[in-house]
Every structure is written in structure tokens, then in C-alpha cells.
Design a protein around this motif. Structure first.
Motif, PDB file in Angstrom:
ATOM      1  N   ARG A 219       0.831  -1.207   0.000  1.00 19.82           N
ATOM      2  CA  ARG A 219       0.000   0.000   0.000  1.00 19.82           C
ATOM      3  C   ARG A 219       0.865   1.255   0.000  1.00 19.82           C
ATOM      4  N   PHE A 223       0.791   3.602  -3.328  1.00 18.13           N
ATOM      5  CA  PHE A 223       0.188   4.920  -3.142  1.00 18.13           C
ATOM      6  C   PHE A 223       1.241   6.020  -3.258  1.00 18.13           C
ATOM      7  N   LEU A 238      -7.438  11.837   1.318  1.00 13.47           N
ATOM      8  CA  LEU A 238      -6.299  10.910   1.264  1.00 13.47           C
ATOM      9  C   LEU A 238      -5.035  11.519   1.861  1.00 13.47           C
ATOM     10  N   VAL A 241      -2.947   9.403   4.293  1.00 11.65           N
ATOM     11  CA  VAL A 241      -2.348   8.141   3.840  1.00 11.65           C
ATOM     12  C   VAL A 241      -0.847   8.385   3.682  1.00 11.65           C
ATOM     13  N   GLU A 277      -6.761  -0.085  -4.436  1.00 15.50           N
ATOM     14  CA  GLU A 277      -7.679   0.916  -4.994  1.00 15.50           C
ATOM     15  C   GLU A 277      -9.045   0.844  -4.322  1.00 15.50           C
ATOM     16  N   GLU A 279      -9.696  -0.524  -1.352  1.00 11.96           N
ATOM     17  CA  GLU A 279      -9.534  -0.204   0.070  1.00 11.96           C
ATOM     18  C   GLU A 279      -9.540   1.306   0.307  1.00 11.96           C
ATOM     19  N   LEU A 280      -8.874   2.053  -0.570  1.00 11.78           N
ATOM     20  CA  LEU A 280      -8.782   3.505  -0.421  1.00 11.78           C
ATOM     21  C   LEU A 280      -9.885   4.245  -1.172  1.00 11.78           C
ATOM     22  N   LEU A 282     -10.275   4.801  -4.291  1.00 18.05           N
ATOM     23  CA  LEU A 282      -9.643   5.761  -5.188  1.00 18.05           C
ATOM     24  C   LEU A 282     -10.510   6.104  -6.389  1.00 18.05           C
TER      25      LEU A 282
END
Length: 849
Positions: A219, A223, A238, A241, A277, A279-280, A282
């Protein structure tokens, strides 16, 4: 290795070995001591800093006497000249011309920071941080970076060295490596040190298992790459992160590139990136981002790039579309079948738009004479028809075309239609003035008598005459390109007979057609007559051959000839074999959406037939056709022509027969201007490419280059030709060993290898090879083709052949029959001999309901 030792051995000594003479320009006097230490029995060192004139004279003397085993290094304590004027004034340019320069201002990697990074790749992040504070650190400082830091447990478990390699191996660790790590405990502290020093990552997870730590590393790396690549701020949601420190950007990008390009780990990368993707979130959070950069980290980015390419097409910014396609159409996400279909539609759209634009610029130079226009069509304009056919096939393969590319499909079709209409109007004008067929080109009615009949008179030639329905010129051009790779083949042109319909067109290919064929209207129906007798049916036309050539003649459908076994060849007493096919025309008439695939199949069969004819001792093959066709996909409201009055007989919605009123929108030819006997008073038709009925997607029958300019392929076969034995094998793979396909567009990997490379040959000797990629079910007589290669970057849209380069892996989309489900085999097949190259890939459908 110290930085000093690296410079001496990997740079100075290496360049002296290459050039014998090396001049070291050193304005900062950084390399003075190292240069002096290069002196040896084989290497003379001239230090210009000790006195310019004397040392220059010494250097010139040594240079003039230098031998192949001797080396000369000249140290000059100033910066290397860059401009030509400065070089001309430089007294040491002589040595530079005779050998090499260090540091070379024009050579990538000669900057001090680049040298330090190469010398200590494991400490790249720390070195960049150092140079941000001090652009000229001493050798001692460089040597001190990372002094004593290593990761012995990780190095042993992962069986590699170097920070970048350790990170890569850790991210892709298999079960065996994971078990090794699970049996140790010291690696946890080492991995924290590795992550911190190279990436600036402080682990958040409290777990010490490989699974938890690798999840966080994946991750963090992906990212970070995404964030570094962005050309606008990260969305606020974000912002928390974590990402790598700026100096770690090169190693982050190196990891991303390696994970995506390494074929063994592409599926792992796709799985990880897709999960991160999601999970976040995006896809949703980054929906409004437009300045993504140039890297393909996450799957949603590929969709964004696709939209940008489409937008550029609509905005007439082809250069932007080209750049996006070049960077992203073959990314790791192209293994997704939907992605390949979408990008192929974009690429085919761009190809057709640009070709139409180029041809439209050239066209005015070729519309002054009919002969010029015909020649221009053969050399260039036929390319537009080819690309339009490929474009329509791409549209048909992309179910979401209208939603994916709103406006683009219509734009492409209108541009193609605009071009072909600008060709059609001068063409019909010329014909209206001079009659039909044009004198510059052979008529179909003359073809058999001028080319075939003389060869049959001698009685020593065996001729195959392939009568292929609706083989228009651009298809014949592509077919001839393929056939020429196997045999001696020549392409020429002929003009079909009006009306350009099958009964008349096929009759015009008969022996003696020029004098014996006529066209008549009987009870409102168009009839082809041979010596006054109907020849509208296959039986009637084949009867003409039988009457003229008797037992020397035999005929059959092309598909039946392909199936003939070696034990049942055509009798050696047969001098004229007529093979016939109506597959292309039939599919266009009844199933236009499937016609492009059928064309591929037809051309494959023709190529196979030529090989079989050679095996059976035939000397000549002629491939001829009755007419071409036009694909009318660019229809607009009111896109049809109205007949001037009701007295005319309308044939195939493209031509008027008989007599009646005529207007300026029509050409009109009297029967004495037709080049064929006819009791029909007038032949007329639209000057444009529009039909008399709205909604027709495919038609022929009228007057246009697409309908009437047809190919003639003449092939000379070698007697007793022996084909070379199989030397290549094709390795097939689907998703690294997966056995079930979940989509009707499955992406297959192909790699060409030499069969003899491990024995007596060299794989480098293997040449590019064409194969067919097909999915088969059943065996023997029950064998059925249930999937074929979809046209794309590596697949010829006309013939369906796949071009493979030696030892290069490519991806090809296998388009499955929508009606088939079950087990099947994917095979790479020689398009000429139909032999299978390599092992078949056994798969099974597993479509979601």
C-alpha cells in the motif's frame, strides 16, 4: 567498495580499456589524486596542473608513440568545454578526439551525484538527501553513508542483496520464503531499518508477520508512486495516507516498474493494486482528477487515460491521443480483456481519422483523370476502406462503444463517408462521360480468356480457378500480401460487370464471357445469359465449364476442397479445378455483424487451399471475384436516393435498369457504353454512395470503386515443392496457468521459441512467424472453431494471423463464440499447413450468469 575504488576501476580504467586515451577535466579538483594513482607500467599519467607547456609537450610526445598495449591519461584541472567555439580553443581537444572524456558533459551518468548513486545503490535515498544539503560532499562523507548497515537475515531468506532487490523480493515472497521468515525473528528489526532508510516508512502495524507487513508495504509503495506522479494536489480525504519521502521517489518508481513489467508477478500486481484501490476508494475519491501524470499504478487510472484519449480525438488533438495510446494502451491493465477491446477501438478510430485526413489532402492531385483516380485508389485510397472495415469490427467487438465513446463513433464514420463521397463524385462523373468499364483496366468478362484459357490450350498446365464472392479490392490486397510469403503471387485489378450483382458478376468470369454473355430483363428480373441461355445459377455456370472442358474439368465448394484428405486428391487428369465460395457475401447479406469474422475465416481457407493445390501438383492458381461491396455505417437522416420516376427497375437498391426520367443526381449509361451485350436501354444510378432504400448497412450492385474495382490474384506454384520442417514452437499461457476463462474475450500470452535452440540451432536464427490463434472443440470431422484471435496490434484484421517475434511474449485477445460453453483447446496453428505449433492450451468456460 569505496567511492574512490569505484571511480578508478569502473570508470577510469574501464574507459581507458575502451579508448586507450582518456582526458580527465576536473574544475573542482575532485579527481586529482585518483587520476595520479592510475599511473602504472601500462598507463602514463600527464598532470597538466604541474605545468602546462612542459606537460603538454610530454603528452603530445607520448600520444604520438602510443601503442595498442599502452594507455594515456591526461589530467586537466578545469571544466570540460561545452560549446564548439570553446572546444576549438581548447589545447587538449586533441586528446578528447583521440579517446574519451571524464566527466563527459554530454554523457548521461557522469555527474557526481549519479556516480555516487551507482557506487552505492543501496543508499540511494540517503545520498539524494545528502546532495540536497551539500552538492559537493567529500569522498569520506559518501563512504560513511550506511556504513556497517546491512540486513543479513533478510539477505539470506530472500537470497539477494541490495535495498531495491530486497524490497522487491520481500513484496513478492512465495510460500517457501514466507516460511523461512516465519522461522526467524531478527528479520523484523532488519525490515524496519530497511524500510526507514530507503523509503522513510515507519511501520504502523503492530503485527510481525510477513502478511501484515507486506500488505502495508504494498500500500505504501503503490500509493507513494501514485502521489509522486500526480500533477495536482492529493484529495484531502487521502492526505493522511502515508507516502515515501521525496528522495525515495526513484526507488519507488523502480519498484512499480519492476512489479508491472515482470511477467511472473503481473497477476500479483494486478491483484494487489486492485485491492488497494478498493480499500482507499480511489475510483470515487479521485473521480475529478484530470492531471494523473504518466504511470499506470491503479486500474482506475487506465480508465481515466482512456477518457482523455477519447476527449483528445473529439477535440481534434491527435498528437495527444497518440501520446496517451503509446504510454498506456499496452500497460499491465491491458491483460484485462475489456481494456484491450476499448483501447483497440480508440486506436482504430485514430488510424482511420488520420488516414482520411491525409488522403483528403492528396486527393485533389488525382481527380483530373480517371486513370489517375484508379491508380490512387489502388495505391492509397483502398487503405481507408481497410481501416474502416477494421474500425467497424472494433465497434462490433466493443458492446459499450456508444457509451464509452459518445460522439467519436459518429465522428469517425462521417469523416470516412466524407472522404469516399469526395472520391465517388468524380468517379461517376468520369464514367458518365466515357462509359463502362474504363479502358485502362481489364474487364472481368475478358479475364478468363486473357489469362486462363491460353494456359489450358497447351494441355500441360493444371489450373485452379477460385471464384470468391464479394472479395473486394482491399481484401484481395491483404490476402495477396499473405500469400506472397509462401508462393510467387501477383496482384492486378479488373472491373466487374454492371449491375455488380452475383448472378451477373459470376457469369462474367466464365470462358468466352466477353462475346457470349448478355444481360437482360425478363419479367422485371435481371438475368445473365450465355449464348441466350440463363447462367444465373451455380449449376448453369458450371455447365459452361463442363461443356468446354469436359473430363478435364471438376468443381466443388472451397470448404469441401479444404477437407479433402491426402488419400483422396483431385484426379491427376483434371486440368481445370474451379473452387467457389459465397461465404463473405452471404454473411454480409444475412449476418452483417458477423461478416468481418467470416472474412478472416474465408481468407484463411483460401491460403490453406493454395498450399493444398501445390501439394496436389497444380501449377497455376487464379483468385477472382464477381464484385466488391460498400459498408454503409455512416448513415444520416434521409440518407437515401429517390428514383427519378417509377418506370425504372431498381436492382439491389443501387442501380436503375430500363428507361425513364433522369436528374442531376444520377449518372446514366446507354447499352452501347456498357461493354456487355444487353437489350436493356439504360443503366443509371446515384452519383453518390447512397442506396435507394434507407437503413442498408451493406450493399453492392451499383457503380463505385468499392463495388466494381476487384482484385485478380495470379499465383505460380512450384512443382514438387517441399516445405521446410517445423522449426518453431509457440508457448501459450492464460493467466499464469489458470484453466477457466470468465469472459468471452480471454487474453492469451504467446511466445515464439525455436525447437532446435537447445540442440543444434540458435534461437537468434529464428525469424518472425505468422500463426493463427484458434479455440477448438471436438476432433476429426467433429472439430469446430469456437474462438479466434480478435484483430488488434499483433493480429491482422483481414486474415486473422498473429505475428510473433522470436522470444518475445505478446498478448492477444481470443474472441469466443458467444453460443459456446464448455471445454476447449487453444492452439497456435501454421496458417498454411494447418499444423499445430507447440502444445495446445486446455481451458474451460466459466462465465458468470
Amino acid at each position: 567498495m569505496s567511492i574512490e575504488q569505484y571511480i578508478k576501476t569502473d570508470i577510469l580504467q574501464s574507459r581507458l580499456s575502451d579508448n586507450s586515451v582518456l582526458i580527465v577535466y576536473d574544475g573542482e579538483r575532485r579527481y586529482h589524486q585518483l587520476a595520479k594513482e592510475m599511473a602504472s607500467e601500462n598507463c602514463d599519467v600527464i598532470d597538466v596542473s604541474e605545468g602546462s607547456l612542459a606537460t603538454r609537450l610530454e603528452a603530445i610526445n607520448i600520444l604520438s608513440k602510443i601503442k595498442s598495449t599502452k594507455q594515456l591519461l591526461v589530467y586537466v584541472p578545469k571544466y570540460a568545454p561545452i560549446e564548439d567555439e570553446d572546444k576549438q580553443k581548447d589545447p587538449f581537444a586533441l586528446y578528447a578526439a583521440a579517446g574519451g572524456i571524464f566527466p563527459d558533459p554530454e554523457r548521461s551518468g557522469d555527474k557526481y551525484i549519479d556516480i555516487c548513486l551507482k557506487a552505492k545503490p543501496d543508499q540511494s535515498t540517503a545520498i539524494r538527501e545528502l546532495f540536497e544539503k551539500n552538492n559537493n560532499p567529500s569522498f569520506d562523507v559518501i563512504n560513511a553513508i550506511g556504513g556497517g548497515v546491512n540486513w543479513p537475515t533478510l539477505q539470506a531468506a530472500l537470497n539477494t542483496e541490495g535495498a531495491a532487490n530486497l524490497l522487491f523480493k520481500f513484496m513478492t515472497a512465495n510460500k517457501a520464503v514466507q516460511n523461512k521468515l516465519a522461522a526467524e525473528t531478527s528479520w523484523y528489526n532488519e525490515v524496519q531499518s530497511l524500510f526507514s532508510s530507503t523509503l522513510g516508512l515507519s511501520l504502523r502495524t503492530k503485527q510481525s508477520s510477513w502478511t501484515a507487513i507486506s500488505d502495508e508495504l504494498w500500500r505504501f509503495v503503490l500509493f507513494s508512486e501514485f502521489a509522486f506522479d500526480l500533477n495536482e494536489p492529493i484529495p484531502s480525504s487521502l492526505s493522511d495516507v502515508p507516502i515515501a519521502k521525496a528522495s525515495a521517489q526513484p526507488i519507488v518508481e523502480e519498484l512499480g516498474d519492476s512489479l508491472r513489467k515482470h511477467t511472473d508477478y503481473q497477476n500479483l500486481y494486478i491483484e494487489r493494486a486492485t485491492g488497494i484501490e478498493q480499500e482507499l476508494n480511489l475510483n470515487s475519491v479521485c473521480a475529478n482528477i484530470t492531471k494523473l501524470g504518466h504511470r499506470d499504478t491503479f486500474p482506475f487510472e487506465e480508465k481515466c487515460y482512456l477518457k482523455q484519449a477519447i476527449t483528445a480525438l473529439l477535440n481534434d488533438e491527435g498528437h495527444i491521443t497518440r501520446q496517451i495510446v503509446a504510454e498506456h494502451s499496452n500497460s499491465v491493465w491491458s491483460s484485462n480483456s475489456d481494456s484491450q477491446v476499448n483501447w483497440e477501438l480508440v486506436k482504430s478510430s485514430q488510424r482511420l481519422l488520420e488516414t482520411c485526413e491525409d488522403l483528403a489532402r492528396e486527393l485533389p492531385n488525382f481527380i483530373k483523370k480517371l486513370s489517375d483516380l484508379i491508380e490512387f485508389y489502388q495505391s492509397s485510397l483502398r487503405r481507408a476502406d481497410q481501416l474502416h472495415r477494421e474500425f467497424e469490427q472494433a465497434v462490433n467487438d466493443c458492446p459499450e462503444a456508444d457509451n464509452l465513446m459518445p460522439g467519436v463513433v459518429d465522428l469517425v464514420r462521417k469523416n470516412y463517408r466524407k472522404l469516399v463521397e469526395s472520391v465517388q463524385l468524380p468517379f461517376t462523373h468520369f464514367v458518365n462521360e466515357s462509359g463502362w468499364p474504363p479502358a485502362e483496366v481489364l474487364a472481368n468478362t475478358q479475364l478468363f480468356d486473357s489469362k486462363v484459357a491460353p494456359l489450358l490450350k497447351s494441355g500441360t498446365n493444371r489450373i485452379a480457378y477460385l471464384m470468391i464472392d464479394a472479395l473486394r479490392y482491399e481484401l484481395g490486397f491483404e490476402l495477396n500480401k499473405q500469400i506472397k510469403e509462401d508462393v510467387d503471387s501477383q496482384l492486378s485489378v479488373a472491373f466487374s460487370t454492371l449491375p455488380s450483382i452475383t448472378p451477373v458478376g459470376m457469369a462474367s468470369l466464365l470462358p468466352g464471357a466477353h462475346t457470349n454473355l448478355s444481360v437482360s430483363l425478363d419479367d422485371g428480373k435481371t438475368k445473365a445469359l450465355y449464348n441466350g441461355k440463363p447462367v444465373g445459377s451455380v449449376e448453369q455456370r458450371m455447365g459452361v465449364f463442363k461443356t468446354l472442358y469436359g473430363d478435364r474439368f471438376i468443381e466443388m465448394p472451397l470448404k469441401d476442397f479444404i477437407k479433402l484428405t491426402k488419400t483422396k486428391p483431385v484426379a491427376s487428369t483434371i486440368d481445370l479445378l474451379v473452387l467457389r465460395s459465397t461465404e463473405i457475401d452471404s454473411f454480409f447479406e444475412n449476418h452483417p455483424e458477423d461478416a468481418p469474422a467470416m472474412m478472416q475465416r474465408e481468407l484463411k481457407q483460401i491460403r490453406q487451399a493454395v498450399n493444398k493445390l501445390q501439394e496436389q501438383g497444380f501449377q497455376k492458381v487464379f483468385i477472382v471475384t464477381d464484385h466488391g461491396f460498400y459498408m454503409n455505417n455512416a448513415q444520416e437522416a434521409g440518407d437515401k436516393v429517390v428514383s427519378p420516376d417509377s418506370n425504372w427497375k431498381i436492382e439491389h437498391q443501387r442501380i436503375l435498369l430500363g428507361s425513364g426520367n433522369i436528374d442531376d443526381h444520377h449518372y446514366c449509361l446507354s447499352s452501347d457504353k456498357l461493354g456487355i451485350n444487353s437489350d436493356i436501354k439504360m443503366f443509371a444510378g446515384p452519383r453518390s454512395l447512397a442506396p435507394y432504400r434507407k437503413g442498408m448497412l451493406y450493399y453492392h450492385g451499383g457503380l463505385s470503386l468499392q463495388e466494381c474495382l476487384v482484385p485478380v490474384i495470379e499465383i505460380t506454384l512450384k512443382p514438387n515443392a517441399v516445405r521446410a520442417g517445423q522449426t518453431a514452437s509457440v508457448i501459450l499461457d492464460y493467466k499464469k496457468g489458470a484453466t477457466r476463462i470468465t469472459t468471452r474475450f480471454a487474453v492469451i500470452e504467446l511466445k515464439l521459441e525455436s525447437l532446435s535452440a537447445d540442440l543444434f540451432g540458435d534461437s537468434d536464427d529464428l525469424e518472425a512467424t505468422e500463426v493463427l490463434l484458434e479455440a477448438h472443440t471436438g476432433t476429426g470431422k467433429n472439430l469446430k472453431v469456437v474462438g479466434e484471435a480478435r484483430p488488434g496490434e499483433h493480429v491482422n484484421a483481414a486474415t486473422g494471423t498473429v505475428t510473433l517475434e522470436p522470444n518475445k511474449t505478446i498478448k492477444v485477445t481470443l474472441k469466443m463464440d458467444p453460443e459456446f460453453e464448455g471445454k476447449f483447446k487453444v492452439k497456435a496453428i501454421d496458417p498454411v499447413t494447418s499444423t499445430t505449433l507447440g502444445d495446445a492450451l486446455e481451458l474451460e468456460t466459466d462465465y458468470a450468469v
